[in-house]
Scaffold this motif. Structure first.
Motif, PDB file in Angstrom:
ATOM      1  N   ASP A 273       1.058  -1.675  -0.056  1.00 45.25           N
ATOM      2  CA  ASP A 273       0.316  -0.139  -0.253  1.00 45.25           C
ATOM      3  C   ASP A 273       0.693   1.037  -0.248  1.00 45.25           C
ATOM      4  O   ASP A 273       1.063   1.998   0.539  1.00 45.25           O
ATOM      5  CB  ASP A 273      -0.991  -0.139   0.646  1.00 45.25           C
ATOM      6  CG  ASP A 273      -1.908   0.894   0.890  1.00 45.25           C
ATOM      7  OD1 ASP A 273      -2.029   1.915  -0.308  1.00 45.25           O
ATOM      8  OD2 ASP A 273      -2.467   1.481   2.378  1.00 45.25           O
ATOM      9  N   GLN A 274       2.162   1.200  -0.536  1.00 44.10           N
ATOM     10  CA  GLN A 274       2.934   2.645  -1.003  1.00 44.10           C
ATOM     11  C   GLN A 274       3.766   3.275   0.681  1.00 44.10           C
ATOM     12  O   GLN A 274       3.656   3.844   0.445  1.00 44.10           O
ATOM     13  CB  GLN A 274       2.021   3.675  -1.231  1.00 44.10           C
ATOM     14  CG  GLN A 274       1.397   3.708  -3.448  1.00 44.10           C
ATOM     15  CD  GLN A 274       2.410   3.049  -3.607  1.00 44.10           C
ATOM     16  OE1 GLN A 274       3.392   4.519  -4.167  1.00 44.10           O
ATOM     17  NE2 GLN A 274       2.909   1.687  -4.333  1.00 44.10           N
ATOM     18  N   GLY A 275       3.704   1.466   0.973  1.00 43.97           N
ATOM     19  CA  GLY A 275       4.298   1.614   1.884  1.00 43.97           C
ATOM     20  C   GLY A 275       3.187   2.350   3.885  1.00 43.97           C
ATOM     21  O   GLY A 275       3.811   2.819   4.569  1.00 43.97           O
ATOM     22  N   ASN A 276       2.449   2.481   3.520  1.00 46.90           N
ATOM     23  CA  ASN A 276       1.236   3.045   4.423  1.00 46.90           C
ATOM     24  C   ASN A 276       0.649   1.668   5.351  1.00 46.90           C
ATOM     25  O   ASN A 276       0.382   0.899   4.846  1.00 46.90           O
ATOM     26  CB  ASN A 276       0.134   3.299   3.714  1.00 46.90           C
ATOM     27  CG  ASN A 276       0.411   5.713   3.887  1.00 46.90           C
ATOM     28  OD1 ASN A 276       1.252   5.799   5.064  1.00 46.90           O
ATOM     29  ND2 ASN A 276       0.222   6.542   2.760  1.00 46.90           N
ATOM     30  N   ALA A 277       1.175   1.938   5.956  1.00 48.70           N
ATOM     31  CA  ALA A 277       0.841   0.943   7.638  1.00 48.70           C
ATOM     32  C   ALA A 277      -0.847   1.374   7.830  1.00 48.70           C
ATOM     33  O   ALA A 277      -1.766   2.230   7.544  1.00 48.70           O
ATOM     34  CB  ALA A 277       1.840   0.568   8.956  1.00 48.70           C
ATOM     35  N   ALA A 278      -1.535   0.345   8.440  1.00 48.36           N
ATOM     36  CA  ALA A 278      -2.940   0.880   8.510  1.00 48.36           C
ATOM     37  C   ALA A 278      -3.054   1.065   9.932  1.00 48.36           C
ATOM     38  O   ALA A 278      -2.354   1.303  10.723  1.00 48.36           O
ATOM     39  CB  ALA A 278      -3.641  -1.436   8.852  1.00 48.36           C
ATOM     40  N   PHE A 279      -4.654   1.773  10.043  1.00 49.81           N
ATOM     41  CA  PHE A 279      -4.232   3.155  11.047  1.00 49.81           C
ATOM     42  C   PHE A 279      -4.555   2.580  12.455  1.00 49.81           C
ATOM     43  O   PHE A 279      -3.690   2.942  13.040  1.00 49.81           O
ATOM     44  CB  PHE A 279      -5.746   3.666  11.086  1.00 49.81           C
ATOM     45  CG  PHE A 279      -6.271   4.362  11.938  1.00 49.81           C
ATOM     46  CD1 PHE A 279      -6.378   5.913  11.441  1.00 49.81           C
ATOM     47  CD2 PHE A 279      -6.104   4.681  12.912  1.00 49.81           C
ATOM     48  CE1 PHE A 279      -6.236   7.224  12.377  1.00 49.81           C
ATOM     49  CE2 PHE A 279      -6.727   5.188  13.889  1.00 49.81           C
ATOM     50  CZ  PHE A 279      -6.957   6.764  13.493  1.00 49.81           C
ATOM     51  N   ASP A 355       0.309   7.736   6.948  1.00 50.21           N
ATOM     52  CA  ASP A 355       0.394   6.322   8.176  1.00 50.21           C
ATOM     53  C   ASP A 355       1.426   7.864   8.981  1.00 50.21           C
ATOM     54  O   ASP A 355       1.503   8.133  11.064  1.00 50.21           O
ATOM     55  CB  ASP A 355       0.965   5.356   8.057  1.00 50.21           C
ATOM     56  CG  ASP A 355       2.168   4.967   7.335  1.00 50.21           C
ATOM     57  OD1 ASP A 355       2.695   6.152   6.876  1.00 50.21           O
ATOM     58  OD2 ASP A 355       2.927   3.714   7.283  1.00 50.21           O
ATOM     59  N   PHE A 356       3.164   8.278   8.523  1.00 49.34           N
ATOM     60  CA  PHE A 356       3.649   9.481   9.069  1.00 49.34           C
ATOM     61  C   PHE A 356       3.236  10.675   9.547  1.00 49.34           C
ATOM     62  O   PHE A 356       3.473  11.290  10.510  1.00 49.34           O
ATOM     63  CB  PHE A 356       5.155   8.933   9.069  1.00 49.34           C
ATOM     64  CG  PHE A 356       5.633   7.972   9.413  1.00 49.34           C
ATOM     65  CD1 PHE A 356       6.065   7.284   9.897  1.00 49.34           C
ATOM     66  CD2 PHE A 356       6.907   8.993   9.713  1.00 49.34           C
ATOM     67  CE1 PHE A 356       6.949   6.598  10.454  1.00 49.34           C
ATOM     68  CE2 PHE A 356       8.153   8.578  10.747  1.00 49.34           C
ATOM     69  CZ  PHE A 356       7.854   7.064  10.923  1.00 49.34           C
ATOM     70  N   ALA A 357       1.506  10.943   9.009  1.00 45.97           N
ATOM     71  CA  ALA A 357       1.725  12.283   9.835  1.00 45.97           C
ATOM     72  C   ALA A 357       0.951  11.655  10.925  1.00 45.97           C
ATOM     73  O   ALA A 357       1.185  12.948  12.061  1.00 45.97           O
ATOM     74  CB  ALA A 357       0.775  12.798   8.740  1.00 45.97           C
TER      75      ALA A 357
END
Length: 462
Positions: A273-279, A355-357
């Motif tokens: 997912d383009q490096g985005n972890a689940a919330f 996710d890093f936001a």
């Protein structure tokens, strides 16, 4: 439906573009030069193919101030006299007039570029020693990202022209040349801010527009940093610009060797997912690593054990705590709890940025809790700057894979870009940092300081 940010139990650490380029802190009011800025007459700085449009005049003003800056700066920092460029070219890709250009087109006989190939671009041609730009592009950048981005684009290309004189990167890496040009543009921008310019002025909020504009000019997330046209990640480019603005040309000259840190990286097969972890995953990971990190470094920094605060979420109505009225994010001294509004901040930041936001949103008030335990302020400008700096320090640990023994989660390409975006979009909001006169540019500078220089630079402790 995503669950609330549950209170978390502390754990113990186990062991921490310009798409076609050719080859201090500001506080208070920035000022123009000695008197009101004046336009440069066309005959004083000829531009082939130029129009009478205001955007062309604005570009000419920037080029004239760049010539004035480098006439003084080049001998002082690079030795030898400054040599003027061979020429400048303006093209309107929306209404191209090929008759406005010589038979050699854009450039010179040894390196001829058809005028239509300048569309959507600005570049320096090292063979002909000329700068060419599409004024339709400049107008679009000005309309969408603020007027100052136009002269910064000119300053970046002028930086390449200076590299053509003192030398491009010996490694041949495009990312070194491109970020060094960003640094040179930052040094020139500081000169404008300090009143050196005769033809331009700078207002402090425009610096926020510039760093936001770099998001448009970065490489695509996950791009190869060794590509022949690599320009760098958002963090790489903004950091380089800030280097020049904050510390000047000597840094631009000396700090862009082969050992410079670049955060741009290609995606790996594990970066789903383009490096985005689940919330829920990022909430858990941050809730694990924050107390672990501070539990390890706090005793070394301040000589006492760290007592981790609670972390809790709320929906819309801030908890009843002094200083948290009308807030989306904050630290409550009364109950030693970090609070974050899920509906107004956590979920939107995660959905809109990544996710890093969300990781950054959680780490900022946590850093205020750290300051509180250290006996320092938590509600003034110094506290906000320090919290952002400390957040950069914490996120540097993710970058260095210091949490590998705690969880199987590494930083992905673009994560640090998301931290910068959060600071620019949310950090300047009173619901995040209330009653603090701090620009997004300053916040990004504080984050960068912590990331690169560590906690000793973040004003924690004596």
């Amino acid at each position: 439906m995503r669950p609330l940010l549950h209170r978390m139990t502390p754990v113990v650490v186990a062991g921490l573009v310009l798409t076609g380029c050719a080859t201090g802190t500001v506080r208070g009011q920035a000022s123009p030069g000695p008197g009101e800025p004046v336009d440069v007459p066309a005959q004083h700085l000829p531009v082939t193919g130029v129009s009478e449009d205001p955007i062309d005049q604005f570009a000419r003003n920037a080029l004239a101030d760049l010539e004035a800056f480098w006439t003084q700066a080049y001998p002082a920092h690079f030795g030898g006299e400054y040599t003027p460029l061979a020429g400048y070219f303006s093209v309107d890709s929306a209404d191209l007039d090929e008759s406005a250009y010589p038979e050699t087109g854009i450039g010179c006989e040894d390196s001829s570029t058809p005028p239509e190939d300048v569309a959507g671009n600005a570049f320096y041609d090292p063979v002909c020693d000329v700068i060419a730009y599409d004024r339709s592009l400049l107008q679009e950048l000005s309309d969408d990202h603020g007027r100052l981005l136009v002269p910064v684009v000119m300053a970046h290309e002028f930086g390449h022209a200076m590299q053509g004189r003192f030398g491009f990167a010996a490694s041949g890496r495009s990312i070194q040349d491109e970020t060094q040009a960003d640094c040179l543009a930052g040094a020139w921008t500081r000169w404008v801010a300090d009143g050196g310019s005769r033809h331009l002025s700078l207002r402090e909020p425009e610096l926020d527009d510039v760093v936001r504009g770099f998001l448009l000019l970065r490489d695509d997330v996950g791009s190869d940093p060794d590509d022949v046209e690599a320009h760098g990640s958002y963090f790489d480019r903004v950091s380089a610009f800030y280097d020049g603005f904050d510390t000047g040309l000597a840094t631009c000259r000396d700090a862009f060797g082969e050992d410079r840190l670049f955060t741009a990286a290609e995606f790996q097969p594990t970066d789903l997912d383009q490096g985005n972890a689940a919330f829920d995953d990022i909430v858990t990971w941050v809730g694990t690593t924050l107390p672990a990190f501070w539990g390890e470094v706090f005793p070394d920094a301040l000589g006492s054990e760290f007592d981790a605060p609670e972390v809790a979420g709320f929906q819309g109505d801030a908890p009843d705590c002094a200083g948290l009225e009308d807030r989306d994010l904050g630290y409550c001294r009364d109950d030693r709890t970090v609070y974050i509004d899920e509906s107004e901040l956590a979920v939107p930041a995660y959905d809109e940025i990544g996710d890093f936001a969300l990781a950054t949103a959680m780490a900022l008030p946590y850093a205020l809790a750290v300051r509180d335990q250290a006996g320092l302020s938590v509600d003034d400008g110094a506290a906000m700057w320090s919290a952002v700096c400390l957040t950069g320090w914490y996120e540097a640990q993710w970058y260095d894979d210091a949490f590998g023994e705690l969880l199987e989660a590494e930083i992905s390409p673009g994560d640090l870009d998301e931290a910068v975006q959060f600071l620019l979009q949310y950090g300047v909001d009173d619901r995040v940092f209330p009653d603090v006169d701090t620009s997004g540019f300053e916040l990004v500078g504080a984050f960068r300081t912590g990331f690169l220089d560590g906690g000793e630079a973040c004003e924690l402790g004596g």
